[in-house]
Design a protein around this motif. Structure first.
Motif, PDB file in Angstrom:
ATOM      1  N   GLY A 106      -5.463   3.499 -10.788  1.00 23.58           N
ATOM      2  CA  GLY A 106      -4.813   2.968  -9.590  1.00 23.58           C
ATOM      3  C   GLY A 106      -3.315   2.839  -9.754  1.00 23.58           C
ATOM      4  O   GLY A 106      -2.542   3.186  -8.854  1.00 23.58           O
ATOM      5  N   ALA A 107      -2.870   2.363 -10.905  1.00 23.55           N
ATOM      6  CA  ALA A 107      -1.434   2.218 -11.158  1.00 23.55           C
ATOM      7  C   ALA A 107      -0.744   3.586 -11.197  1.00 23.55           C
ATOM      8  O   ALA A 107       0.352   3.761 -10.644  1.00 23.55           O
ATOM      9  N   ILE A 108      -1.393   4.562 -11.817  1.00 23.90           N
ATOM     10  CA  ILE A 108      -0.824   5.915 -11.865  1.00 23.90           C
ATOM     11  C   ILE A 108      -0.757   6.501 -10.458  1.00 23.90           C
ATOM     12  O   ILE A 108       0.253   7.103 -10.077  1.00 23.90           O
ATOM     13  N   PHE A 109      -1.800   6.307  -9.673  1.00 24.99           N
ATOM     14  CA  PHE A 109      -1.826   6.807  -8.299  1.00 24.99           C
ATOM     15  C   PHE A 109      -0.703   6.185  -7.469  1.00 24.99           C
ATOM     16  O   PHE A 109       0.022   6.884  -6.759  1.00 24.99           O
ATOM     17  N   LEU A 110      -0.545   4.865  -7.574  1.00 24.58           N
ATOM     18  CA  LEU A 110       0.506   4.178  -6.812  1.00 24.58           C
ATOM     19  C   LEU A 110       1.892   4.630  -7.254  1.00 24.58           C
ATOM     20  O   LEU A 110       2.792   4.832  -6.422  1.00 24.58           O
ATOM     21  N   ALA A 111       2.088   4.788  -8.556  1.00 19.49           N
ATOM     22  CA  ALA A 111       3.379   5.256  -9.064  1.00 19.49           C
ATOM     23  C   ALA A 111       3.668   6.673  -8.559  1.00 19.49           C
ATOM     24  O   ALA A 111       4.806   6.977  -8.167  1.00 19.49           O
ATOM     25  N   PHE A 112       2.666   7.518  -8.547  1.00 16.79           N
ATOM     26  CA  PHE A 112       2.822   8.893  -8.064  1.00 16.79           C
ATOM     27  C   PHE A 112       3.190   8.911  -6.580  1.00 16.79           C
ATOM     28  O   PHE A 112       4.091   9.645  -6.162  1.00 16.79           O
ATOM     29  N   LYS A 113       2.503   8.102  -5.787  1.00 17.40           N
ATOM     30  CA  LYS A 113       2.807   8.041  -4.355  1.00 17.40           C
ATOM     31  C   LYS A 113       4.236   7.529  -4.114  1.00 17.40           C
ATOM     32  O   LYS A 113       4.938   8.013  -3.239  1.00 17.40           O
ATOM     33  N   ALA A 114       4.633   6.533  -4.904  1.00 16.61           N
ATOM     34  CA  ALA A 114       5.995   6.002  -4.766  1.00 16.61           C
ATOM     35  C   ALA A 114       7.018   7.072  -5.135  1.00 16.61           C
ATOM     36  O   ALA A 114       8.045   7.225  -4.466  1.00 16.61           O
ATOM     37  N   TYR A 115       6.752   7.818  -6.185  1.00 17.78           N
ATOM     38  CA  TYR A 115       7.673   8.870  -6.611  1.00 17.78           C
ATOM     39  C   TYR A 115       7.797   9.960  -5.552  1.00 17.78           C
ATOM     40  O   TYR A 115       8.863  10.536  -5.377  1.00 17.78           O
ATOM     41  N   GLN A 116       6.706  10.219  -4.838  1.00 19.97           N
ATOM     42  CA  GLN A 116       6.738  11.206  -3.752  1.00 19.97           C
ATOM     43  C   GLN A 116       7.469  10.687  -2.519  1.00 19.97           C
ATOM     44  O   GLN A 116       7.681  11.424  -1.574  1.00 19.97           O
ATOM     45  N   GLY A 117       7.826   9.410  -2.521  1.00 21.22           N
ATOM     46  CA  GLY A 117       8.530   8.831  -1.388  1.00 21.22           C
ATOM     47  C   GLY A 117       7.623   8.342  -0.286  1.00 21.22           C
ATOM     48  O   GLY A 117       8.068   8.126   0.843  1.00 21.22           O
ATOM     49  N   GLN A 118       6.346   8.166  -0.578  1.00 22.11           N
ATOM     50  CA  GLN A 118       5.393   7.722   0.435  1.00 22.11           C
ATOM     51  C   GLN A 118       5.259   6.204   0.417  1.00 22.11           C
ATOM     52  O   GLN A 118       5.261   5.585  -0.631  1.00 22.11           O
ATOM     53  N   MET A 119       5.122   5.624   1.588  1.00 18.90           N
ATOM     54  CA  MET A 119       4.901   4.184   1.728  1.00 18.90           C
ATOM     55  C   MET A 119       3.393   3.922   1.739  1.00 18.90           C
ATOM     56  O   MET A 119       2.852   3.401   2.707  1.00 18.90           O
ATOM     57  N   PHE A 120       2.721   4.302   0.674  1.00 15.38           N
ATOM     58  CA  PHE A 120       1.273   4.125   0.589  1.00 15.38           C
ATOM     59  C   PHE A 120       0.962   2.631   0.471  1.00 15.38           C
ATOM     60  O   PHE A 120       1.491   1.944  -0.395  1.00 15.38           O
ATOM     61  N   LYS A 121       0.095   2.157   1.376  1.00 17.42           N
ATOM     62  CA  LYS A 121      -0.256   0.741   1.377  1.00 17.42           C
ATOM     63  C   LYS A 121      -1.685   0.550   0.900  1.00 17.42           C
ATOM     64  O   LYS A 121      -2.599   1.190   1.402  1.00 17.42           O
ATOM     65  N   LEU A 122      -1.853  -0.357  -0.053  1.00 14.97           N
ATOM     66  CA  LEU A 122      -3.187  -0.766  -0.473  1.00 14.97           C
ATOM     67  C   LEU A 122      -3.788  -1.634   0.627  1.00 14.97           C
ATOM     68  O   LEU A 122      -3.053  -2.317   1.350  1.00 14.97           O
ATOM     69  N   PRO A 123      -5.112  -1.630   0.755  1.00 14.50           N
ATOM     70  CA  PRO A 123      -5.724  -2.540   1.728  1.00 14.50           C
ATOM     71  C   PRO A 123      -5.357  -3.988   1.391  1.00 14.50           C
ATOM     72  O   PRO A 123      -5.288  -4.355   0.229  1.00 14.50           O
ATOM     73  N   VAL A 124      -5.118  -4.779   2.359  1.00 10.10           N
ATOM     74  CA  VAL A 124      -4.774  -6.202   2.283  1.00 10.10           C
ATOM     75  C   VAL A 124      -3.428  -6.411   1.585  1.00 10.10           C
ATOM     76  O   VAL A 124      -2.494  -6.927   2.180  1.00 10.10           O
ATOM     77  N   ILE A 125      -3.320  -5.995   0.343  1.00 14.09           N
ATOM     78  CA  ILE A 125      -2.086  -6.199  -0.430  1.00 14.09           C
ATOM     79  C   ILE A 125      -0.912  -5.470   0.229  1.00 14.09           C
ATOM     80  O   ILE A 125       0.183  -6.006   0.329  1.00 14.09           O
ATOM     81  N   GLY A 126      -1.147  -4.248   0.667  1.00 16.56           N
ATOM     82  CA  GLY A 126      -0.081  -3.463   1.290  1.00 16.56           C
ATOM     83  C   GLY A 126       0.439  -4.085   2.573  1.00 16.56           C
ATOM     84  O   GLY A 126       1.645  -4.092   2.826  1.00 16.56           O
ATOM     85  N   ASP A 127      -0.467  -4.619   3.382  1.00 15.36           N
ATOM     86  CA  ASP A 127      -0.035  -5.280   4.622  1.00 15.36           C
ATOM     87  C   ASP A 127       0.788  -6.526   4.324  1.00 15.36           C
ATOM     88  O   ASP A 127       1.785  -6.795   4.998  1.00 15.36           O
ATOM     89  N   MET A 128       0.362  -7.277   3.315  1.00 18.42           N
ATOM     90  CA  MET A 128       1.119  -8.476   2.932  1.00 18.42           C
ATOM     91  C   MET A 128       2.494  -8.091   2.398  1.00 18.42           C
ATOM     92  O   MET A 128       3.502  -8.716   2.742  1.00 18.42           O
ATOM     93  N   ALA A 129       2.556  -7.058   1.580  1.00 18.86           N
ATOM     94  CA  ALA A 129       3.840  -6.608   1.029  1.00 18.86           C
ATOM     95  C   ALA A 129       4.770  -6.134   2.137  1.00 18.86           C
ATOM     96  O   ALA A 129       5.972  -6.395   2.103  1.00 18.86           O
ATOM     97  N   GLU A 130       4.205  -5.451   3.133  1.00 13.51           N
ATOM     98  CA  GLU A 130       5.013  -4.979   4.245  1.00 13.51           C
ATOM     99  C   GLU A 130       5.611  -6.142   5.032  1.00 13.51           C
ATOM    100  O   GLU A 130       6.762  -6.097   5.446  1.00 13.51           O
ATOM    101  N   LYS A 131       4.830  -7.197   5.243  1.00 13.81           N
ATOM    102  CA  LYS A 131       5.331  -8.368   5.957  1.00 13.81           C
ATOM    103  C   LYS A 131       6.460  -9.055   5.182  1.00 13.81           C
ATOM    104  O   LYS A 131       7.406  -9.555   5.772  1.00 13.81           O
ATOM    105  N   TRP A 132       6.336  -9.096   3.874  1.00 11.69           N
ATOM    106  CA  TRP A 132       7.321  -9.795   3.039  1.00 11.69           C
ATOM    107  C   TRP A 132       8.560  -8.947   2.752  1.00 11.69           C
ATOM    108  O   TRP A 132       9.515  -9.438   2.174  1.00 11.69           O
ATOM    109  N   THR A 133       8.502  -7.680   3.147  1.00  7.95           N
ATOM    110  CA  THR A 133       9.650  -6.810   2.941  1.00  7.95           C
ATOM    111  C   THR A 133      10.683  -7.141   3.990  1.00  7.95           C
ATOM    112  O   THR A 133      11.799  -7.227   3.825  1.00  7.95           O
TER     113      THR A 133
END
Length: 122
Positions: free
Chosen positions: A95-122
């Motif tokens: 999961g960490a490798i997948f998230l790092a890869f998506k971030a490196y590609q420039g994608q705003m990949f959101k995890l369920p629940v956690i991603g929505d919370m992170a987006e609100k706090w951004t």
């Protein structure tokens, strides 16, 4: 207008590289949460990385407690559960490798629940 990943982060690196490092080293993500003010892409991934790390800690702590309890009941059950724990560890690393890869590609990949919370706090 420049893309959020093209801008420099508070660390002076490209946004996608900084977001990738935040997933690999959660301490960097923690620092970025307080330092990064301008790059929303880096800030989002830093917050999501920290929340992922907290979720991992809670899961691993729970697995450890359960494993100790099983060890008191049966060594065989504890051994079988340790194999399940190994699979969980592999999933966490994947999961960490997948998230790092998506971030490196420039994608705003959101995890369920956690991603929505992170987006609100951004």
């Amino acid at each position: 207008m420049q893309n959020a990943t093209e801008g420099k982060s508070a660390l002076g690196l490209d946004g996608n590289v900084t977001a990738l490092i935040g997933y690999i080293i959660p301490l960097v993500a923690l620092i970025l949460v307080f330092m990064e003010k301008d790059n929303k892409f880096v800030r989002f991934h830093s917050i999501q990385s920290l929340m992922y790390a907290v979720a991992i800690f809670i899961i691993l702590f729970s697995l450890t407690i359960f494993s100790v309890m099983l060890a008191f009941i049966s060594g065989t059950l504890a051994t079988l559960f340790s194999l399940i724990s190994l699979l969980v560890w592999l999933g966490i690393i994947a999961g960490a490798i997948f998230l790092a890869f998506k971030a490196y590609q420039g994608q705003m990949f959101k995890l369920p629940v956690i991603g929505d919370m992170a987006e609100k706090w951004t």
